[in-house]
Design an enzyme around this catalytic site. Structure first.
Site, PDB file in Angstrom:
ATOM      1  N   LYS A   1       0.436  -1.090  -0.225  1.00 42.91           N
ATOM      2  CA  LYS A   1      -0.150  -0.138  -0.122  1.00 42.91           C
ATOM      3  C   LYS A   1       0.688   1.547   0.087  1.00 42.91           C
ATOM      4  O   LYS A   1       0.677   2.089  -1.021  1.00 42.91           O
ATOM      5  CB  LYS A   1      -0.869   0.546   1.212  1.00 42.91           C
ATOM      6  CG  LYS A   1      -2.014  -1.117   1.702  1.00 42.91           C
ATOM      7  CD  LYS A   1      -2.653  -0.348   2.346  1.00 42.91           C
ATOM      8  CE  LYS A   1      -2.562  -1.399   3.673  1.00 42.91           C
ATOM      9  NZ  LYS A   1      -1.592  -1.826   4.091  1.00 42.91           N
TER      10      LYS A   1
ATOM     11  N   ARG B   1      -9.472   1.648   9.231  1.00 44.68           N
ATOM     12  CA  ARG B   1      -9.335   0.230   9.631  1.00 44.68           C
ATOM     13  C   ARG B   1     -10.210   0.237  10.360  1.00 44.68           C
ATOM     14  O   ARG B   1     -10.392  -1.492  10.670  1.00 44.68           O
ATOM     15  CB  ARG B   1      -7.867   0.160  10.192  1.00 44.68           C
ATOM     16  CG  ARG B   1      -7.076  -0.143   9.699  1.00 44.68           C
ATOM     17  CD  ARG B   1      -6.182   0.255  10.411  1.00 44.68           C
ATOM     18  NE  ARG B   1      -5.059  -0.898  10.127  1.00 44.68           N
ATOM     19  CZ  ARG B   1      -3.842  -0.802   9.832  1.00 44.68           C
ATOM     20  NH1 ARG B   1      -3.562   0.719   9.517  1.00 44.68           N
ATOM     21  NH2 ARG B   1      -2.774  -1.266   9.110  1.00 44.68           N
TER      22      ARG B   1
ATOM     23  N   ARG C   1      11.487  -6.655   4.123  1.00 42.63           N
ATOM     24  CA  ARG C   1      11.284  -5.171   4.648  1.00 42.63           C
ATOM     25  C   ARG C   1      11.804  -4.720   6.576  1.00 42.63           C
ATOM     26  O   ARG C   1      12.260  -4.010   6.941  1.00 42.63           O
ATOM     27  CB  ARG C   1       9.482  -4.675   5.320  1.00 42.63           C
ATOM     28  CG  ARG C   1       9.638  -3.068   5.421  1.00 42.63           C
ATOM     29  CD  ARG C   1       7.143  -2.737   5.051  1.00 42.63           C
ATOM     30  NE  ARG C   1       6.809  -3.384   5.885  1.00 42.63           N
ATOM     31  CZ  ARG C   1       5.467  -2.873   6.059  1.00 42.63           C
ATOM     32  NH1 ARG C   1       4.961  -2.539   5.058  1.00 42.63           N
ATOM     33  NH2 ARG C   1       5.021  -2.959   6.933  1.00 42.63           N
TER      34      ARG C   1
ATOM     35  N   ARG D   1      11.547  -2.170  11.567  1.00 45.85           N
ATOM     36  CA  ARG D   1      10.550  -1.977  11.629  1.00 45.85           C
ATOM     37  C   ARG D   1      10.226  -2.441  13.318  1.00 45.85           C
ATOM     38  O   ARG D   1       9.823  -3.874  12.935  1.00 45.85           O
ATOM     39  CB  ARG D   1       9.565  -1.952  10.617  1.00 45.85           C
ATOM     40  CG  ARG D   1       9.795  -0.740   9.266  1.00 45.85           C
ATOM     41  CD  ARG D   1       7.860  -0.539   8.957  1.00 45.85           C
ATOM     42  NE  ARG D   1       6.614  -1.429   9.886  1.00 45.85           N
ATOM     43  CZ  ARG D   1       5.349  -0.662   9.447  1.00 45.85           C
ATOM     44  NH1 ARG D   1       5.814  -0.019   8.377  1.00 45.85           N
ATOM     45  NH2 ARG D   1       4.259  -0.964   9.892  1.00 45.85           N
TER      46      ARG D   1
ATOM     47  N   ARG E   1      -0.620  -8.459  13.130  1.00 45.84           N
ATOM     48  CA  ARG E   1      -1.539  -7.364  12.090  1.00 45.84           C
ATOM     49  C   ARG E   1      -2.338  -8.220  11.605  1.00 45.84           C
ATOM     50  O   ARG E   1      -2.859  -7.533  11.533  1.00 45.84           O
ATOM     51  CB  ARG E   1      -0.045  -6.728  11.777  1.00 45.84           C
ATOM     52  CG  ARG E   1       0.148  -5.910  13.050  1.00 45.84           C
ATOM     53  CD  ARG E   1       1.358  -4.941  12.330  1.00 45.84           C
ATOM     54  NE  ARG E   1       2.421  -5.052  11.250  1.00 45.84           N
ATOM     55  CZ  ARG E   1       1.719  -3.941  10.217  1.00 45.84           C
ATOM     56  NH1 ARG E   1       1.124  -2.997  10.490  1.00 45.84           N
ATOM     57  NH2 ARG E   1       2.708  -4.644   9.906  1.00 45.84           N
TER      58      ARG E   1
HETATM   59  P1  AMP Z   1       0.643   0.029   8.810  1.00 50.67           P
HETATM   60  O1  AMP Z   1       1.809   1.045   8.654  1.00 50.67           O
HETATM   61  O2  AMP Z   1      -0.120   1.349   8.510  1.00 50.67           O
HETATM   62  O3  AMP Z   1       0.869  -0.991   8.541  1.00 50.67           O
HETATM   63  O4  AMP Z   1       0.142   1.093  11.190  1.00 50.67           O
HETATM   64  C1  AMP Z   1       1.374   0.877  11.586  1.00 50.67           C
HETATM   65  C2  AMP Z   1       0.377   0.337  13.186  1.00 50.67           C
HETATM   66  O5  AMP Z   1       0.006   1.252  13.412  1.00 50.67           O
HETATM   67  C3  AMP Z   1      -0.578  -0.803  12.985  1.00 50.67           C
HETATM   68  O6  AMP Z   1      -0.781  -2.068  13.424  1.00 50.67           O
HETATM   69  C4  AMP Z   1      -1.758  -0.400  13.977  1.00 50.67           C
HETATM   70  O7  AMP Z   1      -1.388  -0.260  15.647  1.00 50.67           O
HETATM   71  C5  AMP Z   1      -1.050   1.359  13.863  1.00 50.67           C
HETATM   72  N1  AMP Z   1      -2.352   2.499  13.144  1.00 50.67           N
HETATM   73  C6  AMP Z   1      -2.414   2.608  12.156  1.00 50.67           C
HETATM   74  N2  AMP Z   1      -3.471   2.861  11.103  1.00 50.67           N
HETATM   75  C7  AMP Z   1      -4.532   2.882  12.361  1.00 50.67           C
HETATM   76  C8  AMP Z   1      -5.728   3.455  11.844  1.00 50.67           C
HETATM   77  N3  AMP Z   1      -6.066   3.548  11.091  1.00 50.67           N
HETATM   78  N4  AMP Z   1      -6.227   2.960  13.107  1.00 50.67           N
HETATM   79  C9  AMP Z   1      -5.453   2.146  13.818  1.00 50.67           C
HETATM   80  N5  AMP Z   1      -4.625   1.836  14.358  1.00 50.67           N
HETATM   81  C10 AMP Z   1      -3.702   3.161  13.203  1.00 50.67           C
END
Ligand code: AMP
Length: 191
Positions: free
Chosen positions: A13, A88, A127, A133, A144
């Site tokens: 994404k 989400r 990654r 990360r 996740r």
């Molecule tokens: P991502 O990089 O989009 O996978 O986000 C990493 C982490 O940030 C996720 O596993 C959540 O802990 C938090 N996070 C990101 N976007 C959201 C969201 N829309 N709602 C809740 N937590 C989020």
């Protein structure tokens, strides 16, 4: 254009979001990136988010919604935006509906990247090594994915009902996927 990009963790994404944003001259807004920036700067928001992120859990809706509201109120998002990683949860979908309605605009499309589960695990491991990360350890990756299936995948049906979903095969070279997305979006921007 007001767009959302969705797909399981590791679907690509973030990579695709940058290309799409550039093409349409809109900001790519990644809630994950905003949270990570806050964590590394040690802001109160970062402190709040970190414990959830480290466990592979979602940051509470109230916190996330407020952050997105502030971000899309910024000048650069006036003529559109691409949301990566938001909404989400169903509560976030409703919140976003309200935010967009308030500005008198509409959502144009929801790009859904589809990928094979095994391929994703490989990509996430790569990654984790490349980007260092903290939230990409094997246990957290599994968590996740579970949380995505439970809480976020159902949102696709909601947007499908509204006729907004552009399903794109996320497998293959990055540029191939980008071409598929642009072709899909061409039909949206013409309509
Ligand atoms: P991502 O990089 O989009 O996978 O986000 C990493 C982490 O940030 C996720 O596993 C959540 O802990 C938090 N996070 C990101 N976007 C959201 C969201 N829309 N709602 C809740 N937590 C989020």
């Amino acid at each position: 254009m007001r767009l959302i990009i969705m797909g399981p963790p590791g679907a690509g994404k973030g990579t695709q979001a940058k290309f799409i944003a550039e093409r349409f001259g809109i900001p790519a807004i990644s809630t994950g990136d905003i949270f990570r920036a806050n964590v590394s700067q040690g802001t109160p928001l970062g402190v709040q988010a970190k414990s959830f992120m480290d466990q592979g859990l979602y940051v509470p809706d109230e916190v996330t919604n407020l952050m997105v509201r502030d971000r899309i109120d910024e000048k650069d998002a006036e003529h559109g935006f691409l949301l990566d990683g938001y909404p989400r949860t169903l509560a976030q979908v409703e919140e976003l509906d309200g935010m967009i309605k308030f500005t008198g605009h509409k959502l144009d499309a929801v790009i859904v990247l589809t990928v094979d589960q095994d391929e994703i695990v490989d990509r996430l491991h790569r990654r984790a090594v490349e980007e260092g990360r903290d939230d990409d350890t094997p246990d957290v990756i599994r968590k996740r994915q579970e949380v995505y299936l439970e809480q976020t995948e159902p949102l696709i049906a909601v947007y499908k009902e509204r006729g907004l979903v552009l399903e794109i095969d996320g497998l293959g070279e990055v540029t191939e996927v980008t071409v598929r997305i642009f072709a899909g979006l061409a039909s949206v921007s013409e309509s």
